[in-house]
Design a protein around this motif. Structure first.
Motif, PDB file in Angstrom:
ATOM      1  N   LEU A 144       0.830  -1.203   0.000  1.00  0.00           N
ATOM      2  CA  LEU A 144       0.000   0.000   0.000  1.00  0.00           C
ATOM      3  C   LEU A 144       0.866   1.255   0.000  1.00  0.00           C
ATOM      4  CD1 LEU A 144      -2.640   1.607   0.392  1.00  0.00           C
ATOM      5  CD2 LEU A 144      -2.435   1.163   2.858  1.00  0.00           C
ATOM      6  N   VAL A 145       1.887   1.289   0.865  1.00  0.00           N
ATOM      7  CA  VAL A 145       2.739   2.476   0.976  1.00  0.00           C
ATOM      8  C   VAL A 145       3.475   2.738  -0.332  1.00  0.00           C
ATOM      9  CG1 VAL A 145       4.815   3.383   2.105  1.00  0.00           C
ATOM     10  CG2 VAL A 145       2.997   2.351   3.472  1.00  0.00           C
ATOM     11  N   VAL A 146       4.054   1.690  -0.924  1.00  0.00           N
ATOM     12  CA  VAL A 146       4.790   1.857  -2.179  1.00  0.00           C
ATOM     13  C   VAL A 146       3.847   2.325  -3.283  1.00  0.00           C
ATOM     14  CG1 VAL A 146       6.100   0.654  -3.969  1.00  0.00           C
ATOM     15  CG2 VAL A 146       6.577   0.198  -1.559  1.00  0.00           C
ATOM     16  N   ALA A 147       2.627   1.762  -3.335  1.00  0.00           N
ATOM     17  CA  ALA A 147       1.664   2.138  -4.373  1.00  0.00           C
ATOM     18  C   ALA A 147       1.232   3.589  -4.233  1.00  0.00           C
ATOM     19  CB  ALA A 147       0.446   1.218  -4.312  1.00  0.00           C
ATOM     20  N   VAL A 148       0.968   4.013  -2.999  1.00  0.00           N
ATOM     21  CA  VAL A 148       0.550   5.400  -2.775  1.00  0.00           C
ATOM     22  C   VAL A 148       1.685   6.359  -3.155  1.00  0.00           C
ATOM     23  CG1 VAL A 148      -0.063   7.086  -1.009  1.00  0.00           C
ATOM     24  CG2 VAL A 148      -1.180   4.855  -1.036  1.00  0.00           C
ATOM     25  N   ALA A 149       2.925   6.025  -2.752  1.00  0.00           N
ATOM     26  CA  ALA A 149       4.065   6.865  -3.107  1.00  0.00           C
ATOM     27  C   ALA A 149       4.217   6.958  -4.623  1.00  0.00           C
ATOM     28  CB  ALA A 149       5.346   6.312  -2.481  1.00  0.00           C
ATOM     29  N   PHE A 150       4.045   5.831  -5.291  1.00  0.00           N
ATOM     30  CA  PHE A 150       4.149   5.797  -6.745  1.00  0.00           C
ATOM     31  C   PHE A 150       3.053   6.647  -7.385  1.00  0.00           C
ATOM     32  CE2 PHE A 150       3.934   3.798 -10.970  1.00  0.00           C
ATOM     33  CZ  PHE A 150       5.285   3.701 -11.276  1.00  0.00           C
ATOM     34  N   ALA A 151       1.853   6.615  -6.791  1.00  0.00           N
ATOM     35  CA  ALA A 151       0.713   7.339  -7.367  1.00  0.00           C
ATOM     36  C   ALA A 151       0.828   8.842  -7.166  1.00  0.00           C
ATOM     37  CB  ALA A 151      -0.590   6.823  -6.751  1.00  0.00           C
ATOM     38  N   VAL A 152       1.239   9.259  -5.972  1.00  0.00           N
ATOM     39  CA  VAL A 152       1.234  10.696  -5.672  1.00  0.00           C
ATOM     40  C   VAL A 152       2.545  11.372  -6.043  1.00  0.00           C
ATOM     41  CG1 VAL A 152      -0.348  10.277  -3.760  1.00  0.00           C
ATOM     42  CG2 VAL A 152       2.095  10.493  -3.288  1.00  0.00           C
ATOM     43  N   GLY A 153       3.590  10.596  -6.376  1.00  0.00           N
ATOM     44  CA  GLY A 153       4.890  11.171  -6.681  1.00  0.00           C
ATOM     45  C   GLY A 153       4.859  12.256  -7.741  1.00  0.00           C
ATOM     46  N   PRO A 154       4.296  11.978  -8.930  1.00  0.00           N
ATOM     47  CA  PRO A 154       4.272  13.030  -9.964  1.00  0.00           C
ATOM     48  C   PRO A 154       3.499  14.275  -9.533  1.00  0.00           C
ATOM     49  CG  PRO A 154       3.865  10.870 -10.930  1.00  0.00           C
ATOM     50  CD  PRO A 154       3.833  10.684  -9.450  1.00  0.00           C
ATOM     51  N   THR A 155       2.344  14.087  -8.889  1.00  0.00           N
ATOM     52  CA  THR A 155       1.557  15.232  -8.423  1.00  0.00           C
ATOM     53  C   THR A 155       2.319  16.010  -7.354  1.00  0.00           C
ATOM     54  OG1 THR A 155      -0.476  14.024  -8.876  1.00  0.00           O
ATOM     55  CG2 THR A 155      -0.646  15.923  -7.430  1.00  0.00           C
ATOM     56  N   PHE A 156       2.957  15.290  -6.448  1.00  0.00           N
ATOM     57  CA  PHE A 156       3.725  15.903  -5.376  1.00  0.00           C
ATOM     58  C   PHE A 156       4.861  16.749  -5.945  1.00  0.00           C
ATOM     59  CE2 PHE A 156       6.841  15.515  -1.798  1.00  0.00           C
ATOM     60  CZ  PHE A 156       6.083  16.176  -0.844  1.00  0.00           C
ATOM     61  N   ALA A 157       5.562  16.200  -6.936  1.00  0.00           N
ATOM     62  CA  ALA A 157       6.664  16.938  -7.548  1.00  0.00           C
ATOM     63  C   ALA A 157       6.157  18.190  -8.254  1.00  0.00           C
ATOM     64  CB  ALA A 157       7.397  16.037  -8.549  1.00  0.00           C
ATOM     65  N   SER A 158       5.054  18.055  -8.972  1.00  0.00           N
ATOM     66  CA  SER A 158       4.496  19.215  -9.682  1.00  0.00           C
ATOM     67  C   SER A 158       4.058  20.298  -8.705  1.00  0.00           C
ATOM     68  CB  SER A 158       3.310  18.772 -10.541  1.00  0.00           C
ATOM     69  OG  SER A 158       3.719  17.825 -11.505  1.00  0.00           O
ATOM     70  N   LEU A 159       3.484  19.888  -7.578  1.00  0.00           N
ATOM     71  CA  LEU A 159       3.029  20.849  -6.572  1.00  0.00           C
ATOM     72  C   LEU A 159       4.213  21.605  -5.973  1.00  0.00           C
ATOM     73  CD1 LEU A 159       0.662  21.982  -4.911  1.00  0.00           C
ATOM     74  CD2 LEU A 159       1.018  20.110  -3.285  1.00  0.00           C
ATOM     75  N   ILE A 160       5.272  20.896  -5.630  1.00  0.00           N
ATOM     76  CA  ILE A 160       6.446  21.551  -5.050  1.00  0.00           C
ATOM     77  C   ILE A 160       7.062  22.528  -6.051  1.00  0.00           C
ATOM     78  CG2 ILE A 160       8.827  21.176  -4.272  1.00  0.00           C
ATOM     79  CD1 ILE A 160       7.905  18.653  -2.903  1.00  0.00           C
ATOM     80  N   LEU A 161       7.182  22.115  -7.312  1.00  0.00           N
ATOM     81  CA  LEU A 161       7.778  22.984  -8.328  1.00  0.00           C
ATOM     82  C   LEU A 161       6.909  24.203  -8.611  1.00  0.00           C
ATOM     83  CD1 LEU A 161       9.194  20.345 -10.834  1.00  0.00           C
ATOM     84  CD2 LEU A 161      10.478  21.783  -9.250  1.00  0.00           C
ATOM     85  N   ALA A 162       5.589  24.046  -8.398  1.00  0.00           N
ATOM     86  CA  ALA A 162       4.701  25.189  -8.605  1.00  0.00           C
ATOM     87  C   ALA A 162       4.822  26.207  -7.482  1.00  0.00           C
ATOM     88  CB  ALA A 162       3.257  24.698  -8.721  1.00  0.00           C
TER      89      ALA A 162
END
Length: 468
Positions: A161-179
């Motif tokens: 579950l943890v690995v899947a959630v990290a994999f799922a939110v990673g791109p969104t998380f990166a985009s949010l930080i860069l924004a």
């Protein structure tokens, strides 16, 4: 003292406990919080770097080819050192290796944030990969010490579950930080979280009975060379580099593996666990994992090209279309973990791979202009199949190894995953080299075929002769 009161004595890593019974429920929750925090950071940093790579290259004034090393060096460091760190955990204690990995990962994250050019960032990412390898190389072995035998499937499901959630939110998380901020914050955010996880891990992670065998540093170096050259060979072969270079890399890979096997011959606990791979159930479970993660990598590398170049979807749409897979993996992780405590792992994983094969075939045979719903349900089917496979297969690998060899088994869990992902990515690149227009179709067909092969290997574990 009750379970809900966490005194210093109860939380100490040296507190007495029975390995077979796991930890008390309250301490178990704190131990998994510390462990899964580290796992989530290591998993997130792969997805974050992939998403932010173009922006990193632009701000560091680096070329696209050179900037790829920001991603590649992290993955190469992990694959090359997982098994040596797992073997070291058997010798000096999983707790020591896990906490050292957390510390190194946290410090390296700070160095990444402070880097002002590409060489410094790549060097810091190398250290980050080493820290992640130390942590993830012993994670599964730690869970075997944290959970009692009858609940280990739940622990493996939580890890999925943890690995899947990290994999799922990673791109969104990166985009949010860069924004909201500059790129160093992609890595700086790990520092306070990693520091807190390190302090907690030092207090709550259990110690294990340590092996009496020595740690062979020479064999560890051979292992680094063998897997490092193997990953380079796979990547270069897929991108069509010169035959002379491929020949040198292939020769180096073979030489390192031969030296490794000769060096560790007769060792009580070899770094490349040939003693465990000689067990049919263990070997089949590891091979099933390689096949399944190759399918995952094939899909997640090929589908963005397929959605955007073949179906004409935008990059934003593509991100949303990929989401159902990891979301369903996260949902299925705890469910499959509980099921694995009741049913045979070979059966559950085999059914999961058949479902994954059906999902890949459905993606392959999509109409020319599929709707969003038509794509989403196919991705969801793939996620269900992959999620049903993961926890039972992890339990099969760990359960087929003696407790004193849990470190070697844990290293194989992570090595099989990363090796499968590297093979899948190389296959996609090869398919695109073969045909620019139909390459993604070939990749999806290969993914369906490999999923079917994985299912056959998984069901082979049900035969009585594989139990030895």
């Amino acid at each position: 003292m009750t379970e809900t009161v966490l005194t210093r004595g109860a939380m100490s890593g040296d507190a007495a406990h029975s390995p077979a019974d796991g930890l008390p429920a309250a301490r178990r929750r704190w131990a998994m919080l510390a462990l899964m925090t580290g796992v989530s950071m290591a998993s997130l940093d792969t997805a974050i770097a992939n998403t932010a790579l173009p922006e990193l290259a632009r701000q560091l004034h680096a070329g696209a080819a050179a900037s790829v090393w920001i991603v590649n060096i992290y993955q190469l460091a992990m694959v090359a050192t997982l098994l040596p760190f797992a073997a070291l955990g058997e010798r000096v204690g999983y707790r020591r290796v896990a906490t050292a990995g957390l510390a190194l990962f946290t410090v390296a994250s700070l160095l990444c944030a402070l880097a002002w050019n590409l060489p410094l960032l790549v060097g810091a990412r190398l250290l980050q990969g080493l820290g992640a390898a130390a942590l993830m190389g012993v994670t599964t072995a730690m869970m075997r010490a944290i959970y009692p035998a009858h609940l280990q499937g739940q622990g493996f499901g939580l890890n999925a579950l943890v690995v899947a959630v990290a994999f799922a939110v990673g791109p969104t998380f990166a985009s949010l930080i860069l924004a909201l901020a500059s790129w160093p914050w992609l890595f700086a955010i790990n520092v306070p979280i990693g520091a807190a996880a390190f302090v907690l891990a030092r207090r709550v992670l259990p110690d294990n009975t340590r092996g009496k065998h020595g740690f062979d540093a020479g064999a560890a170096l051979c292992n680094v060379g063998a897997f490092g050259f193997l990953i380079l060979l796979l990547g270069d072969a897929a991108h069509g580099v010169s035959p002379a270079r491929l020949g040198l890399e292939a020769a180096a890979t073979i030489a390192c593996f031969v030296l490794l096997l000769r060096r560790q011959h007769g060792h009580a606990a070899p770094i490349l666990p040939t003693d465990l791979l000689a067990r049919p159930l263990f070997a089949l479970s590891a091979l099933t994992a390689v096949c399944t993660f190759a399918v995952q990598s094939l899909a997640f590398v090929a589908l963005p090209f397929h959605f955007e170049q073949v179906l004409g979807r935008s990059p934003v749409e593509t991100g949303f279309l990929l989401t159902p897979w990891p979301v369903l993996v996260g949902i299925m992780g705890p469910i499959s973990g509980r099921l694995s405590d009741r049913y045979e792992s070979g059966l559950l994983a085999g059914i999961g791979l058949l479902v994954l094969c059906a999902g890949m075939a459905a993606l392959l045979w999509m109409p020319d202009a599929p709707s969003t719903v038509a794509i989403a349900w196919r991705m969801a089917v793939c996620g269900i199949g992959f999620g049903l496979f993961q926890a039972p297969n992890m339990k099969a690998i760990m359960g087929s190894a003696p407790r004193e060899r849990a470190g070697g088994a844990s290293g194989i869990v992570a090595t099989a995953r990363l090796t499968g992902q590297a093979c899948g990515a190389a296959l996609v690149a090869g398919c695109l080299v073969l045909s620019e227009h139909r390459g993604t179709t070939y990749a999806l067909a290969a993914a369906a075929a490999i999923a079917l092969l994985g299912a056959a290997i998984s069901f082979a574990r049900l035969h009585p002769r594989t139990k030895g």
